[in-house]
Design a protein around this motif. Structure first.
Motif, mmCIF file in Angstrom:
data_model
loop_
_atom_site.group_PDB
_atom_site.id
_atom_site.type_symbol
_atom_site.label_atom_id
_atom_site.label_comp_id
_atom_site.label_asym_id
_atom_site.label_seq_id
_atom_site.Cartn_x
_atom_site.Cartn_y
_atom_site.Cartn_z
ATOM 1 N N VAL A 12 -24.259 71.257 -27.489
ATOM 2 C CA VAL A 12 -23.962 72.371 -26.752
ATOM 3 C C VAL A 12 -23.281 73.496 -27.703
ATOM 4 O O VAL A 12 -23.349 74.517 -27.707
ATOM 5 C CB VAL A 12 -23.126 72.304 -25.417
ATOM 6 N N LEU A 13 -22.147 72.917 -28.458
ATOM 7 C CA LEU A 13 -21.233 73.556 -29.126
ATOM 8 C C LEU A 13 -21.896 74.608 -30.173
ATOM 9 O O LEU A 13 -21.835 75.774 -30.376
ATOM 10 C CB LEU A 13 -20.020 72.975 -29.667
ATOM 11 N N PRO A 14 -22.743 73.801 -30.887
ATOM 12 C CA PRO A 14 -23.418 74.661 -32.079
ATOM 13 C C PRO A 14 -24.463 75.494 -31.784
ATOM 14 O O PRO A 14 -24.731 76.546 -32.160
ATOM 15 C CB PRO A 14 -23.991 73.277 -33.168
ATOM 16 N N SER A 15 -24.955 75.098 -30.502
ATOM 17 C CA SER A 15 -26.045 76.078 -29.999
ATOM 18 C C SER A 15 -25.479 77.313 -29.313
ATOM 19 O O SER A 15 -26.112 78.146 -29.567
ATOM 20 C CB SER A 15 -26.628 75.375 -28.821
ATOM 21 N N THR A 16 -24.130 77.278 -28.722
ATOM 22 C CA THR A 16 -23.480 78.266 -28.300
ATOM 23 C C THR A 16 -22.938 79.197 -29.195
ATOM 24 O O THR A 16 -23.353 80.464 -29.064
ATOM 25 C CB THR A 16 -22.160 77.944 -27.573
ATOM 26 N N ALA A 53 -33.537 60.667 -35.614
ATOM 27 C CA ALA A 53 -33.825 61.775 -35.321
ATOM 28 C C ALA A 53 -32.661 62.801 -34.452
ATOM 29 O O ALA A 53 -32.527 64.099 -34.831
ATOM 30 C CB ALA A 53 -35.194 62.090 -34.505
ATOM 31 N N GLY A 54 -31.961 61.916 -33.549
ATOM 32 C CA GLY A 54 -31.024 62.780 -33.131
ATOM 33 C C GLY A 54 -29.583 63.127 -34.117
ATOM 34 O O GLY A 54 -29.306 64.211 -34.064
ATOM 35 N N ARG A 55 -29.383 61.997 -34.902
ATOM 36 C CA ARG A 55 -28.270 62.276 -35.868
ATOM 37 C C ARG A 55 -28.630 63.318 -36.881
ATOM 38 O O ARG A 55 -27.643 64.383 -37.297
ATOM 39 C CB ARG A 55 -27.901 60.873 -36.596
ATOM 40 N N ILE A 56 -29.875 63.321 -37.400
ATOM 41 C CA ILE A 56 -30.190 64.181 -38.475
ATOM 42 C C ILE A 56 -30.211 65.902 -37.739
ATOM 43 O O ILE A 56 -29.810 66.635 -38.483
ATOM 44 C CB ILE A 56 -31.568 63.973 -39.111
ATOM 45 N N GLY A 57 -30.963 65.815 -36.716
ATOM 46 C CA GLY A 57 -31.122 67.023 -35.945
ATOM 47 C C GLY A 57 -29.962 67.452 -35.628
ATOM 48 O O GLY A 57 -29.676 68.932 -35.816
ATOM 49 N N LEU A 58 -28.981 66.904 -35.189
ATOM 50 C CA LEU A 58 -27.588 67.237 -34.865
ATOM 51 C C LEU A 58 -26.640 67.651 -36.101
ATOM 52 O O LEU A 58 -26.239 68.916 -36.144
ATOM 53 C CB LEU A 58 -26.589 66.472 -34.195
ATOM 54 N N MET A 59 -26.652 66.978 -37.110
ATOM 55 C CA MET A 59 -26.346 67.275 -38.532
ATOM 56 C C MET A 59 -26.763 68.742 -38.870
ATOM 57 O O MET A 59 -25.977 69.525 -39.318
ATOM 58 C CB MET A 59 -26.566 66.379 -39.436
ATOM 59 N N LEU A 60 -27.868 69.139 -38.876
ATOM 60 C CA LEU A 60 -28.816 70.112 -39.391
ATOM 61 C C LEU A 60 -28.472 71.279 -38.485
ATOM 62 O O LEU A 60 -28.182 72.597 -38.833
ATOM 63 C CB LEU A 60 -30.384 70.143 -39.469
#
Length: 221
Positions: free
Chosen positions: A94-98, A187-194
């Motif tokens: 949520v934080l990076p998306s915000t 996929a979750g880890r890499i996606g969040l990192m990116l």
């Protein structure tokens, strides 16, 4: 208005943006995830392709310059909305998306306010990298949904003991639970990192645009 091929591709990308959300209204998962992933990746590819064609064929137009950033923002905003809506609302997501959503709204409002001098806020190379990281991060996060729901379909009807035995290697993994779980987690880890990298670049470019706009925001100018 000039309707050349690059502009038509940009318009298709703009119309595809709400299609990402519509996939989850008319299809069950993981098929909705698949369709959304394919649609999003196809649209992201046209983002590069229409710009390349416009420059190569010297068909850059005011219409294209207007539609291109709108299409990019629509794709990113709607895709993030869908991902957050179907997630566990983790603060790591949520934080990076915000940050991304706030910056896109802020810069769009800034451009609108500046009007004729909005050309001051030209797209920079860093802003293009920001968009690239956003697109890749979102595509990877959509793929996480695919792995997650194929894993859920595979374990349907199994009790927890059987699942634990398969994961521990005490039972044969006929349905591929191991690689599906690994795919979901990575996929979750890499996606969040990116996504966090994209959020950082998004914030930096937003601040850069604000600094460039400051001379035009002062009273009496």
């Amino acid at each position: 208005m000039t309707w050349n091929l690059p502009n038509i591709l940009t318009l298709i990308r703009l119309l595809a943006a709400p299609g990402v959300a519509v996939m989850f209204l008319y299809f069950t998962r993981p098929y909705a995830d698949w369709f959304a992933l394919v649609l999003f990746v196809s649209a992201a590819i046209t983002d590069w392709f229409d710009g390349y064609l416009a420059r190569t064929w010297k068909q850059e137009t005011k219409l294209g310059a207007m539609l291109d950033p709108i299409a990019d923002k629509a794709m990113v905003v709607i895709a993030l909305m869908v991902i957050i809506g179907f997630s566990s609302w983790s603060p790591w997501l949520v934080l990076p998306s915000t940050v991304i959503l706030f910056r896109e709204v802020f810069v769009s409002g800034l451009r609108e306010f500046l009007g004729d001098v909005a050309g001051t806020l030209k797209v920079t190379k860093l802003a293009k990298w920001k968009t690239t990281f956003q697109m890749i991060a979102i595509a990877v996060l959509f793929s996480q949904g695919v792995f997650e729901h194929y894993l859920g379909m595979s374990v349907f009807g199994m009790d927890q003991t059987m699942v634990d035995d398969i994961m521990a290697g005490r039972e044969e993994d006929v349905l591929g639970l191991g690689w599906k779980l690994m795919g979901m987690e990575w996929a979750g880890r890499i996606g969040l990192m990116l996504l966090w990298i994209a959020a950082a670049l998004t914030a930096i470019t937003g601040i850069d645009y604000f600094i460039k706009a400051m001379p035009h925001l002062r009273e009496g100018r």
